[in-house]
Design a protein around this motif. Structure first.
Motif, mmCIF file in Angstrom:
data_model
loop_
_atom_site.group_PDB
_atom_site.id
_atom_site.type_symbol
_atom_site.label_atom_id
_atom_site.label_comp_id
_atom_site.label_asym_id
_atom_site.label_seq_id
_atom_site.Cartn_x
_atom_site.Cartn_y
_atom_site.Cartn_z
ATOM 1 N N ILE A 38 -1.725 72.903 47.934
ATOM 2 C CA ILE A 38 -2.788 73.902 47.928
ATOM 3 C C ILE A 38 -4.061 73.189 47.513
ATOM 4 C CG2 ILE A 38 -3.615 76.078 46.946
ATOM 5 C CD1 ILE A 38 -0.780 76.879 46.413
ATOM 6 N N CYS A 39 -5.159 73.511 48.133
ATOM 7 C CA CYS A 39 -6.421 72.858 47.821
ATOM 8 C C CYS A 39 -6.746 72.984 46.336
ATOM 9 C CB CYS A 39 -7.548 73.470 48.659
ATOM 10 S SG CYS A 39 -9.163 72.721 48.381
ATOM 11 N N CYS A 40 -7.054 71.841 45.722
ATOM 12 C CA CYS A 40 -7.378 71.774 44.291
ATOM 13 C C CYS A 40 -6.252 72.326 43.423
ATOM 14 C CB CYS A 40 -8.680 72.509 43.991
ATOM 15 S SG CYS A 40 -10.111 71.822 44.846
ATOM 16 N N ALA A 41 -5.021 72.230 43.939
ATOM 17 C CA ALA A 41 -3.813 72.628 43.200
ATOM 18 C C ALA A 41 -3.837 74.088 42.761
ATOM 19 C CB ALA A 41 -3.599 71.721 41.992
ATOM 20 N N GLY A 42 -4.665 74.896 43.415
ATOM 21 C CA GLY A 42 -4.721 76.310 43.089
ATOM 22 C C GLY A 42 -5.601 76.669 41.913
ATOM 23 N N TYR A 43 -6.429 75.722 41.436
ATOM 24 C CA TYR A 43 -7.253 75.970 40.259
ATOM 25 C C TYR A 43 -8.699 76.321 40.596
ATOM 26 C CZ TYR A 43 -3.353 73.859 37.734
ATOM 27 O OH TYR A 43 -2.111 73.577 37.230
ATOM 28 N N ARG A 49 -4.505 66.469 37.197
ATOM 29 C CA ARG A 49 -4.269 66.447 35.749
ATOM 30 C C ARG A 49 -3.761 67.796 35.256
ATOM 31 N NH1 ARG A 49 -5.906 62.950 31.955
ATOM 32 N NH2 ARG A 49 -6.099 63.655 29.788
ATOM 33 N N PHE A 50 -4.398 68.879 35.678
ATOM 34 C CA PHE A 50 -3.947 70.206 35.271
ATOM 35 C C PHE A 50 -2.543 70.497 35.792
ATOM 36 C CE2 PHE A 50 -8.668 71.520 35.265
ATOM 37 C CZ PHE A 50 -8.812 71.018 33.984
ATOM 38 N N GLU A 61 3.046 71.471 34.290
ATOM 39 C CA GLU A 61 4.453 71.253 34.621
ATOM 40 C C GLU A 61 5.230 70.715 33.420
ATOM 41 O OE1 GLU A 61 7.254 68.770 37.809
ATOM 42 O OE2 GLU A 61 5.068 68.578 37.851
ATOM 43 N N PHE A 62 4.645 69.783 32.689
ATOM 44 C CA PHE A 62 5.346 69.138 31.584
ATOM 45 C C PHE A 62 4.838 69.586 30.214
ATOM 46 C CE2 PHE A 62 5.317 65.985 35.101
ATOM 47 C CZ PHE A 62 6.664 66.058 35.406
ATOM 48 N N GLN A 63 3.943 70.568 30.183
ATOM 49 C CA GLN A 63 3.409 71.116 28.943
ATOM 50 C C GLN A 63 2.811 69.999 28.075
ATOM 51 O OE1 GLN A 63 6.272 73.571 26.945
ATOM 52 N NE2 GLN A 63 6.372 75.066 28.598
ATOM 53 N N ILE A 64 1.842 69.303 28.659
ATOM 54 C CA ILE A 64 1.194 68.173 27.998
ATOM 55 C C ILE A 64 -0.183 68.609 27.514
ATOM 56 C CG2 ILE A 64 0.350 65.819 28.297
ATOM 57 C CD1 ILE A 64 2.403 65.465 30.515
ATOM 58 N N GLN A 65 -0.491 68.287 26.301
ATOM 59 C CA GLN A 65 -1.817 68.553 25.770
ATOM 60 C C GLN A 65 -2.613 67.251 25.713
ATOM 61 O OE1 GLN A 65 -1.914 69.787 21.708
ATOM 62 N NE2 GLN A 65 -0.502 68.209 20.992
ATOM 63 N N THR A 66 -3.910 67.373 25.790
ATOM 64 C CA THR A 66 -4.788 66.214 25.715
ATOM 65 C C THR A 66 -5.171 65.961 24.270
ATOM 66 O OG1 THR A 66 -5.658 66.738 27.913
ATOM 67 C CG2 THR A 66 -6.931 65.219 26.570
ATOM 68 N N THR A 67 -5.080 64.718 23.846
ATOM 69 C CA THR A 67 -5.387 64.374 22.463
ATOM 70 C C THR A 67 -6.889 64.505 22.205
ATOM 71 O OG1 THR A 67 -5.617 62.028 23.023
ATOM 72 C CG2 THR A 67 -3.422 62.809 22.394
ATOM 73 N N GLN A 68 -7.246 64.509 20.937
ATOM 74 C CA GLN A 68 -8.654 64.618 20.567
ATOM 75 C C GLN A 68 -9.454 63.409 21.058
ATOM 76 O OE1 GLN A 68 -10.152 67.208 19.227
ATOM 77 N NE2 GLN A 68 -8.256 68.390 19.048
ATOM 78 N N CYS A 69 -8.827 62.240 21.027
ATOM 79 C CA CYS A 69 -9.520 61.039 21.516
ATOM 80 C C CYS A 69 -9.823 61.158 23.001
ATOM 81 C CB CYS A 69 -8.669 59.805 21.221
ATOM 82 S SG CYS A 69 -9.391 58.243 21.763
ATOM 83 N N ASP A 70 -8.851 61.619 23.784
ATOM 84 C CA ASP A 70 -9.077 61.793 25.217
ATOM 85 C C ASP A 70 -10.136 62.849 25.481
ATOM 86 O OD1 ASP A 70 -7.139 59.911 25.499
ATOM 87 O OD2 ASP A 70 -5.671 61.191 26.502
ATOM 88 N N LYS A 124 -4.854 80.302 31.054
ATOM 89 C CA LYS A 124 -4.196 79.004 31.202
ATOM 90 C C LYS A 124 -4.770 77.990 30.226
ATOM 91 C CE LYS A 124 -2.367 78.881 35.897
ATOM 92 N NZ LYS A 124 -2.374 78.138 37.195
ATOM 93 N N MET A 125 -6.067 78.012 30.045
ATOM 94 C CA MET A 125 -6.687 77.081 29.102
ATOM 95 C C MET A 125 -6.219 77.340 27.678
ATOM 96 S SD MET A 125 -10.550 77.025 30.696
ATOM 97 C CE MET A 125 -11.185 75.965 29.397
ATOM 98 N N GLU A 126 -6.022 78.590 27.341
ATOM 99 C CA GLU A 126 -5.530 78.910 26.007
ATOM 100 C C GLU A 126 -4.078 78.469 25.847
ATOM 101 O OE1 GLU A 126 -7.120 80.035 23.407
ATOM 102 O OE2 GLU A 126 -9.036 80.103 24.502
ATOM 103 N N LEU A 127 -3.298 78.616 26.918
ATOM 104 C CA LEU A 127 -1.899 78.193 26.830
ATOM 105 C C LEU A 127 -1.787 76.679 26.669
ATOM 106 C CD1 LEU A 127 -0.199 80.446 29.548
ATOM 107 C CD2 LEU A 127 0.020 80.623 27.070
ATOM 108 N N ARG A 128 -2.686 75.930 27.290
ATOM 109 C CA ARG A 128 -2.622 74.466 27.174
ATOM 110 C C ARG A 128 -2.866 74.007 25.744
ATOM 111 N NH1 ARG A 128 -5.928 74.609 32.073
ATOM 112 N NH2 ARG A 128 -4.542 74.411 33.879
#
Length: 255
Positions: A62-67, A100-101, A106-115, A9-13
């Protein structure tokens, strides 16, 4: 070490192409009141955001959204509201990260380098403060203890500020999802039908309905300049009007 599924999942993000509607450095400007609310009542904001992320359907909780490894093992189906309240108060940081995950997947959002730099600085500062506190307890030097307390206070301030900005970022993203910034994006049009040679009548897709025509598709009245449809008014002369059957006349014999 994270499970293989979480690593995938981390690689897909990393391949996501969408970005947050607002980054962490501008989330305070975009929604200052909610950022203050998330700062002074962080667990309540986390509870409301998770519930909203689930479209207010707590049966999906689901607790911790299943993560996390504890997901699905805390009796969420019996009392999801109580489980979510326990999660946001006892594991606040994990609850924010799980929401956040959930939105990212759900919306296929990546986190910017600044974030990423802001979040990484928050985590590193918290780890350094924890290490300094442990060293100060072992050594027992007063100056080192004061430095560790100052560093821990700074780490807590950064942690609370970044979490408030992060929750405001999530709230703004869900405002965008719910169309609060304007009309919702146009839905994907249905696939067009292609006419096929093996069809008797091709589908009428993309054409306005024809009015004033019978079901057969032909006009009710013939075009101007053509004779009327149907048989002529004067029928063909009867067979009796023609010469008799003895035509030509029989030959005459000499007397």
């Amino acid at each position: 070490m994270a499970p293989k599924y979480d690593m995938e999942k981390m690689e897909l993000r990393k391949n996501f192409r969408n970005v947050w509607h607002t980054d962490l450095s501008h989330s305070i400007q975009n929604d200052t009141p909610y950022c203050c609310f998330a700062l002074w009542c962080a667990p309540c904001a986390s509870y409301l955001l998770r519930k909203r992320a689930l479209y207010n359907d707590m049966s999906r909780y689901i607790c911790c959204a299943g993560y996390m490894p504890c997901s699905g093992r805390c009796g969420e189906t019996k009392c999801p509201q109580l489980c979510l309240a326990t999660e946001v108060f006892c594991c606040f940081g994990t609850s924010v990260a799980s929401t956040r995950f959930l939105l990212q997947d759900e919306f296929q959002i990546q986190t910017t380098q600044c974030d990423n730099c802001i979040i990484g600085f928050m985590v590193c500062l918290s780890q350094v403060a924890c290490i300094f506190s442990i060293v100060a307890c072992i050594v027992g030097i007063d100056e080192l203890s004061e430095a560790s307390q100052l560093l821990s206070c700074l780490a807590d301030m950064v942690y609370c500020t970044v979490c408030a900005c992060m929750q405001t970022q999530h709230k703004v993203e869900m405002d965008k999802r719910d169309g609060k910034f304007g009309p919702q994006p146009m839905a994907v049009p249905p696939p067009q039908q292609m006419s096929r040679f093996d069809q008797a009548i091709p589908p009428t897709v993309g054409y306005p309905p024809q009015q004033g025509y019978p079901p057969s598709g032909y006009p009710q009245h013939p075009p101007q300049g053509y004779p009327p449809m149907g048989y002529p008014q004067n029928p063909r002369p009867a067979y009796s009007q023609y010469p008799p059957a003895a035509y030509p006349p029989p030959p005459t014999y000499p007397k």
